[in-house]
Design a protein around this motif. Sequence first.
Motif, PDB file in Angstrom:
ATOM      1  N   CYS A 135      16.236  -4.028 -38.416  1.00 48.14           N
ATOM      2  CA  CYS A 135      15.612  -3.150 -37.422  1.00 48.14           C
ATOM      3  C   CYS A 135      14.289  -3.736 -36.953  1.00 48.14           C
ATOM      4  N   VAL A 136      13.513  -4.243 -37.906  1.00 47.54           N
ATOM      5  CA  VAL A 136      12.221  -4.831 -37.558  1.00 47.54           C
ATOM      6  C   VAL A 136      12.417  -6.043 -36.662  1.00 47.54           C
ATOM      7  N   CYS A 137      13.431  -6.860 -36.975  1.00 45.11           N
ATOM      8  CA  CYS A 137      13.687  -8.059 -36.169  1.00 45.11           C
ATOM      9  C   CYS A 137      14.063  -7.687 -34.737  1.00 45.11           C
ATOM     10  N   VAL A 138      14.947  -6.689 -34.598  1.00 40.20           N
ATOM     11  CA  VAL A 138      15.363  -6.267 -33.264  1.00 40.20           C
ATOM     12  C   VAL A 138      14.174  -5.707 -32.504  1.00 40.20           C
ATOM     13  N   CYS A 139      13.350  -4.905 -33.200  1.00 41.56           N
ATOM     14  CA  CYS A 139      12.174  -4.318 -32.554  1.00 41.56           C
ATOM     15  C   CYS A 139      11.212  -5.394 -32.102  1.00 41.56           C
ATOM     16  N   GLU A 140      11.030  -6.416 -32.957  1.00 35.51           N
ATOM     17  CA  GLU A 140      10.145  -7.521 -32.583  1.00 35.51           C
ATOM     18  C   GLU A 140      10.718  -8.290 -31.399  1.00 35.51           C
ATOM     19  N   MET A 141      12.053  -8.454 -31.411  1.00 31.19           N
ATOM     20  CA  MET A 141      12.701  -9.157 -30.294  1.00 31.19           C
ATOM     21  C   MET A 141      12.473  -8.411 -28.987  1.00 31.19           C
ATOM     22  N   ILE A 142      12.667  -7.071 -29.020  1.00 32.27           N
ATOM     23  CA  ILE A 142      12.497  -6.262 -27.824  1.00 32.27           C
ATOM     24  C   ILE A 142      11.050  -6.274 -27.375  1.00 32.27           C
ATOM     25  N   GLU A 177      10.677   1.455 -30.828  1.00 30.84           N
ATOM     26  CA  GLU A 177      11.138   1.298 -32.208  1.00 30.84           C
ATOM     27  C   GLU A 177      12.408   2.117 -32.457  1.00 30.84           C
ATOM     28  N   GLU A 178      12.452   3.330 -31.883  1.00 24.30           N
ATOM     29  CA  GLU A 178      13.650   4.159 -32.043  1.00 24.30           C
ATOM     30  C   GLU A 178      14.863   3.490 -31.396  1.00 24.30           C
ATOM     31  N   PHE A 179      14.648   2.869 -30.251  1.00 20.99           N
ATOM     32  CA  PHE A 179      15.754   2.186 -29.574  1.00 20.99           C
ATOM     33  C   PHE A 179      16.206   0.966 -30.378  1.00 20.99           C
ATOM     34  N   ALA A 180      15.253   0.246 -30.946  1.00 27.07           N
ATOM     35  CA  ALA A 180      15.601  -0.917 -31.769  1.00 27.07           C
ATOM     36  C   ALA A 180      16.418  -0.502 -32.983  1.00 27.07           C
ATOM     37  N   GLU A 181      16.018   0.602 -33.614  1.00 27.05           N
ATOM     38  CA  GLU A 181      16.754   1.103 -34.780  1.00 27.05           C
ATOM     39  C   GLU A 181      18.175   1.516 -34.381  1.00 27.05           C
ATOM     40  N   CYS A 235      24.920  -3.217 -31.631  1.00 28.95           N
ATOM     41  CA  CYS A 235      25.039  -3.631 -30.226  1.00 28.95           C
ATOM     42  C   CYS A 235      23.837  -4.455 -29.762  1.00 28.95           C
ATOM     43  N   SER A 236      23.070  -5.008 -30.690  1.00 26.44           N
ATOM     44  CA  SER A 236      21.851  -5.750 -30.328  1.00 26.44           C
ATOM     45  C   SER A 236      22.139  -6.889 -29.363  1.00 26.44           C
ATOM     46  N   SER A 237      23.284  -7.539 -29.544  1.00 25.89           N
ATOM     47  CA  SER A 237      23.597  -8.708 -28.705  1.00 25.89           C
ATOM     48  C   SER A 237      23.862  -8.327 -27.258  1.00 25.89           C
ATOM     49  N   GLN A 238      24.155  -7.052 -27.001  1.00 25.87           N
ATOM     50  CA  GLN A 238      24.433  -6.616 -25.633  1.00 25.87           C
ATOM     51  C   GLN A 238      23.156  -6.328 -24.837  1.00 25.87           C
ATOM     52  N   ILE A 239      22.034  -6.194 -25.544  1.00 28.21           N
ATOM     53  CA  ILE A 239      20.756  -5.914 -24.872  1.00 28.21           C
ATOM     54  C   ILE A 239      20.156  -7.235 -24.409  1.00 28.21           C
ATOM     55  N   ARG A 240      20.297  -7.519 -23.119  1.00 26.61           N
ATOM     56  CA  ARG A 240      19.812  -8.795 -22.584  1.00 26.61           C
ATOM     57  C   ARG A 240      18.285  -8.839 -22.531  1.00 26.61           C
ATOM     58  N   LYS A 241      17.694  -7.808 -21.941  1.00 23.52           N
ATOM     59  CA  LYS A 241      16.256  -7.834 -21.666  1.00 23.52           C
ATOM     60  C   LYS A 241      15.687  -6.427 -21.771  1.00 23.52           C
ATOM     61  N   VAL A 242      14.413  -6.344 -22.147  1.00 20.64           N
ATOM     62  CA  VAL A 242      13.648  -5.101 -22.069  1.00 20.64           C
ATOM     63  C   VAL A 242      12.303  -5.459 -21.452  1.00 20.64           C
ATOM     64  N   TYR A 243      12.082  -5.007 -20.235  1.00 10.26           N
ATOM     65  CA  TYR A 243      10.902  -5.422 -19.469  1.00 10.26           C
ATOM     66  C   TYR A 243      10.009  -4.223 -19.124  1.00 10.26           C
ATOM     67  N   ASP A 244       8.722  -4.412 -19.223  1.00  2.98           N
ATOM     68  CA  ASP A 244       7.743  -3.484 -18.638  1.00  2.98           C
ATOM     69  C   ASP A 244       7.394  -4.017 -17.252  1.00  2.98           C
ATOM     70  N   MET A 245       7.774  -3.288 -16.213  1.00  3.06           N
ATOM     71  CA  MET A 245       7.601  -3.795 -14.849  1.00  3.06           C
ATOM     72  C   MET A 245       6.224  -3.494 -14.252  1.00  3.06           C
ATOM     73  N   TYR A 246       5.554  -2.474 -14.754  1.00  6.20           N
ATOM     74  CA  TYR A 246       4.252  -2.064 -14.209  1.00  6.20           C
ATOM     75  C   TYR A 246       4.317  -1.896 -12.679  1.00  6.20           C
ATOM     76  N   CYS A 247       5.252  -1.064 -12.238  1.00  6.21           N
ATOM     77  CA  CYS A 247       5.374  -0.838 -10.793  1.00  6.21           C
ATOM     78  C   CYS A 247       5.555   0.651 -10.488  1.00  6.21           C
ATOM     79  N   SER A 248       4.803   1.479 -11.172  1.00  2.00           N
ATOM     80  CA  SER A 248       4.918   2.922 -11.018  1.00  2.00           C
ATOM     81  C   SER A 248       4.131   3.410  -9.800  1.00  2.00           C
TER      82      SER A 248
END
Length: 644
Positions: free
Chosen positions: A1-8, A142-146, A153-166
């Motif tokens: 979980c920690v690894c996935v969270c760090e990856m994201i 962190e909840e999403f990573a867990e 399904c970690s391998s299906q998550i290609r990218k998680v981006y903060d776009m800062y375009c609100s």
Amino acid sequence: CVCVCEMISSSSTTTTTATTTATSSSSSSSLPQNVLSIRKRQVKAIDEMLGDSDEWKVLIYDRAGQSILSPILNVQELRSCGVTVHLLIDSKRRDPIPDVPAVYFCAPTEDNMKLIQSDVQQHKYESYSLFFTTSIPRLLLEEFAEFCVECGCSSQIRKVYDMYCSFKCIEDDFFILSEGDDTHLSYLQFNKTGVSDDDMINAMKDIVNSIFCVFVNFSLIPIIRCQNSSHIARMIASELDKKFRDHLKNKGHTLFADRMIEETGSLQRPLLVLLDREMDIPTALHHCWSYQALIHDIFGMKANRTDVEVNENAKPKQLKHYEFDKRDNFWSSHKGKAFTEVLEEIQGEMAACTQREKEVKAKMEGNGDSVALGMAAAIETLPELQRQKQFLDMHLTILTELVRVVKERKHDEIFEMEEKLMNNEQLDRKVVDIVCDEQFGTEYDRLRLCIVAMLSNKLTSDEEETCQKALEEQGCNVSALFHLHQVKQMQQAHQHPDQVQHKTKGNVFEYAKKMLTDGVKVLLPSPSDLPTTRIVDALVNAKKDDLIKDYGYFDPTKKLSSPPGVAPDRKLPPVEHAVVFMVGGGNYTEYQNLRDYTVSHPDKKIVYGTTQLVSPTQFVKQLTELGDDSRGPSSSSTTTATTS
């Protein structure tokens, strides 16, 4: 979980930096002219989000993402980016497409994250790229990573981006946070009684986060100046200062690092000017005269689209929908011009376009090589000529309907009177006489004129009472006047901002030598700076002016002053770049006045932003609701003003 969270988390940070760098480099070749083109930066970031145009994909967005995309990309442009299907995230029609990747563009909320997790769990799509309009909270990440680890399904998550375009870009140098039908960031919201602390805090957070996003796109940290007499403007300035400082404390920050000089071409940083709508109410109610502002006032506009009731060939009126395309040359060059100037030039533009079309077709006639060359030229130029001709036909229809409404409501005469009121000039007819004349415009038009006259201190107490009584007898809700009596008292304590400064002597209007449109006065707005422009001029040029003597000063890169917000003793240097942000509602009239200022001051680059793009009609409704609120329940039975 920690690894996935760090990856994201790592992916999010990397992407934000990559997007910002890309948008910066995209305009570096044309600096400094386009240094503050916020729309081009946002379009560039969205293009990068959608990725390879050769890869078919599904685009999923929430209402926030849809409102950001709508003014800058149409369906055809989405298709060219490889988007085959685009749907709302909460749509019931989202069927599984397991062999197609999905791109999500939404706000990082709990509800959206639950819907994304549900899609992943059901294997709706081949892969998932998540792009959030602003920074996702650490807890949700962190909840999403867990969740990803638990469902494998970690391998299906290609990218998680903060776009800062609100924020929404409706022009290259104009951004908004909401439009007229959304009042959670409106003048009404900030001034009505009974607003809960939670609602106000949430509104503040939305404003602070959105302005922060704007400067992330610029890769610049601003110097903040705020109207100290406005409690809300100072609160926003203080919270923004804190947010920038908190980010700079992070040693690994990458949003602004080492790019200030690259962006501006100098050591200067931009100025952020925070203003409160209450310092200039008349401009928000003024009967406007520029083409774009007039469309917004009479027909309404949303996401650069408008609906017009058209009467063709004596048939019943039909509601037609028009979109103002960035490829429309006539719109690009004429939207800020005076209405009568546009009327004069539309016929010439149509004749020129028709002539060019004839010339191209003529080259296709003949024999031998000339025909081949003519065909090649036609293939290259005819589609564009026909597109521009369609745009001109659209404008001719809109202008025809505008002329009809202007004549019916005597919009030109009311505009002329209001200009004279705001410029302290003598009127040919008393305001009281106009307000009492039921044939002069609608009740709504007369109410607006009355308010402008009252706030310009051109009515005596007896005249105000007469106007109010006349409007009530005409069936008009005058509750707005009750609220504005308080505003008038505040303006009397701050005399300077409510006056328009002349740049030239003589009459307010220059009359054309001939009138091309019967029954409509050929008027040009007075070449004067509105209060907002005067304040900005004083700040960017570091003038010693009473207009700005009480303005707060925050520099997030320096040690916090004591007390906070106090300007340094040294003389401040002038600045070239500024972002002007109006809290409580902005309009096209104010935006165009700032654009005109940059034309006459080519060394200045100004971006205009507001919490809400609001038409005069919508603003009067807000004032009326505030007045009803202050008058009590008995006012609810009062007849409302005509608004069409």
